[in-house]
Structures are given as C-alpha cells and as structure tokens.
Design an enzyme around this catalytic site. Structure first.
Site, PDB file in Angstrom:
ATOM      1  N   HIS A 107       1.086  -1.119  -0.053  1.00 49.31           N
ATOM      2  CA  HIS A 107       0.107   0.142   0.028  1.00 49.31           C
ATOM      3  C   HIS A 107       0.990   1.127   0.179  1.00 49.31           C
ATOM      4  O   HIS A 107       1.981   1.153   0.617  1.00 49.31           O
ATOM      5  CB  HIS A 107      -0.760   0.305   1.259  1.00 49.31           C
ATOM      6  CG  HIS A 107      -1.894  -0.930   1.601  1.00 49.31           C
ATOM      7  ND1 HIS A 107      -1.513  -2.172   2.075  1.00 49.31           N
ATOM      8  CD2 HIS A 107      -3.068  -1.073   1.238  1.00 49.31           C
ATOM      9  CE1 HIS A 107      -2.504  -2.798   2.390  1.00 49.31           C
ATOM     10  NE2 HIS A 107      -3.604  -2.285   1.744  1.00 49.31           N
ATOM     11  N   ASP A 110       2.405   2.054   3.300  1.00 50.80           N
ATOM     12  CA  ASP A 110       3.332   0.921   3.862  1.00 50.80           C
ATOM     13  C   ASP A 110       4.521   1.393   3.697  1.00 50.80           C
ATOM     14  O   ASP A 110       5.490   1.034   4.512  1.00 50.80           O
ATOM     15  CB  ASP A 110       3.142  -0.413   3.233  1.00 50.80           C
ATOM     16  CG  ASP A 110       1.808  -0.940   3.420  1.00 50.80           C
ATOM     17  OD1 ASP A 110       0.901  -0.683   4.184  1.00 50.80           O
ATOM     18  OD2 ASP A 110       1.266  -1.730   2.387  1.00 50.80           O
TER      19      ASP A 110
HETATM   20  C1  XUL Z   1      -7.692  -6.619   4.109  1.00 47.36           C
HETATM   21  C2  XUL Z   1      -6.899  -7.077   3.064  1.00 47.36           C
HETATM   22  C3  XUL Z   1      -5.881  -5.829   2.551  1.00 47.36           C
HETATM   23  C4  XUL Z   1      -5.811  -6.098   1.008  1.00 47.36           C
HETATM   24  C5  XUL Z   1      -5.036  -4.848   0.371  1.00 47.36           C
HETATM   25  O1  XUL Z   1      -8.382  -7.706   4.468  1.00 47.36           O
HETATM   26  O2  XUL Z   1      -6.774  -8.131   2.607  1.00 47.36           O
HETATM   27  O3  XUL Z   1      -4.906  -6.049   3.033  1.00 47.36           O
HETATM   28  O4  XUL Z   1      -5.109  -7.326   0.592  1.00 47.36           O
HETATM   29  O5  XUL Z   1      -5.490  -3.728   0.766  1.00 47.36           O
END
Ligand code: XUL
Ligand code: CO
Length: 442
Positions: A107, A110
C-alpha cells in the site's frame, strides 16, 4: 548482497532458504517448494510468483486492541518518517532475498508514513519510490501489485469512492493517482483495489445506488488514467464480505463480477481472491477461485487462512494442505492465474517474537501451496477424478442432452421428453469417493 540490505543485517544468523526435500529436518528449509521444479508445464516459481506483503510483515509491531506491540524488531525503532521507511525497506529486501521470492506487494503508506498534507505525502512517496527502484534493480525483486490505503485515515470513515462527501472522493482519487504512479514507476504488474470502507453500516443513512454509481465511475476513471500512463497490467478487486464494515459492496466474487459487468469494467478488471475473505463470506477458497475462473477473472491470490472458531479475519499463514489441494485443482484446471501471483497477506501471531518466526511462517505457507500443487497435479494426471467428474455429465454428450446444450431444443421439446415418462435411475454423486481420492494422493 549487503547493498540490497543497506548497511545493517537484520536477520542475523539466517541465510538463504533453500529447498532440501521432504526428508529434511531443517526447519529453515523448504520441504516441498522447489522453485525450479516443473509441474504441469511450468516451474513452481512461475506458477506461484510468491510475494511478500509489506503491511503484515513490516507494517505492524504485534499490538492489538488489548495490548501494545511485542515485535521488537530493530527496523521498527526509527521515528523520522523517511529514515524509518528506508530501514523498513532494507529489512524487507533482506528478508525477500533470503526467502528467494521474486515479488512484493504494497500500500502507498506501507512504504512511508502518510504526510501532514497531500503534498508532503506526494514528496515522501516519490523519495521512497526512487529508493525502492534502486533496491529492486540491484536485487531483481519485482512488484506484484501496488495499492492505496483508502481506509485507515479517519477521513475515510464513511467510505472513499463511496463517501457521501465529494471532497473525500476527490481526495481518494488523488491518493489512488499517486499510488498508481508509484506502481507504474516500479513496473508493478498489477494494481489492486480493496474497498475497505466501501460499503455501509446502516441503510438508514445510505443511498446505495448513488454510492455504487460513484464507485463505478471512480474505477473507470482510475483505469483510464493508468492506461494513459502506459500501464498494461490487470486492475484487481479484492472481495471481502464484512470487516471493517457490516456490509461491504465487494461481498464475494459473484457479487463483484456482477458489479464489474454492470459498470462495464469486466475487460480490465479481474479478482484478487483472499482465502480468509472467502471463509468470512461462508464460501470455500476453491469456490471463490471457481467462480472467478468461470468468468475469466482469476487474477491473483492473497494467501492466508482464518480460524474456523472465530468470525473475524485472523490472517494466519496457510497450513491446510487438503483445502489448498481442492483450490489447486481449480487453479490447474484454469491454467493458473492471469497476471497475478500468490501474495502472503498473512501475519505471524502476536506472541511469535523471534526473528526467525517470519521465515518459518512463509516457509510453511510456500510448502503448503507447493505440496497442494503437486497433489492436485497427481490427481489430475493419474487418478480417475477428471473422468469421474466428466462422466456425471455424460447424458449431455450425446442425443437429446447434446441437442439441449447446442440450443436445438425448446421448452416444449423438454416437456415432450418429460412426457415419455421413463423411469429415472438414481445416480450417485460419489462425494465420498472424490474426497478419498484427494486423501489418497496427499
Ligand atoms: C484486508 C486486506 C488488504 C488488501 C489490500 O483484509 O486483505 O490488506 O489485501 O488492501
Ligand atoms: Co488481502
């Protein structure tokens, strides 16, 4: 190697993880995941494209609602945002190289802590994109997918693209643009949308049609923007039925496929299927893969597992070979996943506090998938599984059944056949036999 890790080795005493075969007693070795072994025409490395998730492995410190962090890892000790982000990247790249995996997923926030303003966030992201690009070039590690965290900041408490306040929607668009720019700059192969706050808590304050129309427009514009920048990869939606919201719009694969088709997005978008999200939707992982595969949308996998005694997303590492074998049967029959890979969206437990625990977790996950793939391949190539399944439908292979499939019969023709009033013989579904076949080849 040390230039990939930065100036400090964080995982001291742990070397490269190698395949040693199933009789190995070494806990820090793969027993089934042999990257170069060919199964059904591809190496395991190519089948899986294993990826490390930045957020569960390098984002948290083991804190939960009831207590503070327990993961006292050296890269977590820096406070200045850019320095902290660089140390985290050093640790992440050391870890990925030692695991011998080729990919990571991230993300935006992150990579670096979100700034006080949009402009500060943009600057920070661009600094970190440059830093990561160098590390990627020297290590050969690639980006499987990038995404934007449009769910943690309080501004998204009522949604991002589905927020009733236009200003929030526009802010989310700005954030997704930057996350896409970073993904493209790092040659990311896919871009993900997980709609963490896209849904609702109560219908009483919600205009569902308007919210979904906004989401459809938002995704179409994001796609158009990325394509204009030359992005050729998949856009992926990651379904989840609940948590954090009571009702999430991307409930499961079937719901999401319906949404994508309704808004004309089905050509560019595929699905990223997460095991624990399937469990929360009361589906098996295999079911979700099958639904996506049937629609030509099996794009990527977030590997983890839930706890059958809990009703929330525990995101543990995969360890159930039987269930993953059922999933690998679908995976192999679909010819694999399209463009994506297997990303470990899983976290070690709060009380897993040793530096080696994250290695053990990923080794276990990779071995579970590898063992399941080998088993599924054996089932397909050497057992009666496939022919038994086909045989169940053999009445559609010839005669009137075939004509029906070819669209040559109408409803009145079916009525006429029913009138013939033949005794219909019961045919067993042979579920126990199918289940025994899996156990036999495990
Ligand atoms: C939340 C989840 C996230 C997604 C990316 O449950 O799985 O981490 O993978 O936003
Ligand atoms: Co996920």
């Amino acid at each position: 190697m040390s230039d990939v890790w930065g100036d400090k080795e964080y995982y001291k005493g742990i070397g490269k993880i190698n395949y040693e075969g199933k009789d190995s007693d070494n806990p820090l070795a793969f027993r089934y995941y042999n990257p170069d072994q060919v199964v059904a025409g591809k190496t395991m490395r190519e089948h899986f494209k294993f990826a490390i998730s930045y957020w569960p492995s390098f984002g948290g410190n083991g804190s939960d609602l009831f207590g503070q962090g327990t993961h006292q890892f050296a890269w977590n000790e820096f406070r200045e945002p850019i320095q902290a982000a660089k140390k985290r990247a050093d640790a992440a790249f050391e870890f990925i190289s030692k695991m011998g995996f080729d990919y990571f997923c991230f993300h935006d926030y992150d990579l670096v802590q979100e700034g006080q303003s949009f402009t500060q966030s943009e600057l920070r992201l661009s600094t970190m994109t440059t830093y990561l690009k160098e590390k990627m070039d020297s290590s050969g590690i690639k980006v499987l997918w990038g995404t934007a965290n449009c769910f943690s900041n309080p501004r998204y408490m009522n949604g991002a693209a589905t927020n009733p306040d236009f200003k929030v929607l526009a802010r989310a668009a700005g954030q997704v643009k930057l996350a896409m720019d970073a993904t493209i700059a790092l040659d990311g192969e896919n871009y993900i949308f997980w709609g963490g706050r896209e849904g609702y808590m109560t219908l009483l304050n919600t205009d569902m049609k308007r919210e979904l129309d906004h989401l459809g427009k938002f995704l179409a514009q994001a796609r158009d923007y990325a394509r204009e920048q030359g992005f050729k990869g998949n856009f992926l939606i990651e379904p989840k039925p609940m948590e954090p919201l009571k009702h999430q719009y991307d409930f499961d694969c079937a719901t999401t496929i319906g949404f994508l088709r309704e808004y004309g997005l089905e050509k560019d978008f595929k699905l990223n299927i997460e095991v624990n999200h399937a469990t929360l939707a009361q589906h098996t992982f295999a079911h979700e893969l099958e639904v996506a595969s049937k629609a030509g949308m099996l794009g990527s996998i977030d590997a983890n597992r839930g706890d059958y005694h809990n009703g929330w997303d525990t995101s543990q590492f995969p360890n159930n070979v039987y269930e993953v074998t059922e999933a690998m049967l679908v995976f192999l029959k679909a010819g694999g996943i399209q463009g994506g890979g297997v990303n470990f969206d899983a976290k070690i437990r709060r009380n897993s506090t040793d530096i080696e625990d994250i290695f053990l977790a990923h080794i276990g996950g990779a071995d579970t998938f590898a063992r399941a793939l080998l088993t599924a391949d054996k089932i397909i190539t050497s057992s009666p599984y496939e022919s038994l399944r086909q045989q169940r439908y053999s009445s559609f292979d010839t005669g009137k059944g075939k004509e029906f499939e070819e669209g040559k019969l109408n409803f009145k023709d079916l009525y006429a056949i029913a009138q013939e009033n033949e005794e219909i013989e019961l045919k067993s579904g042979k579920q126990e036999l199918f289940e025994n076949i899996i156990n036999r080849y495990l």
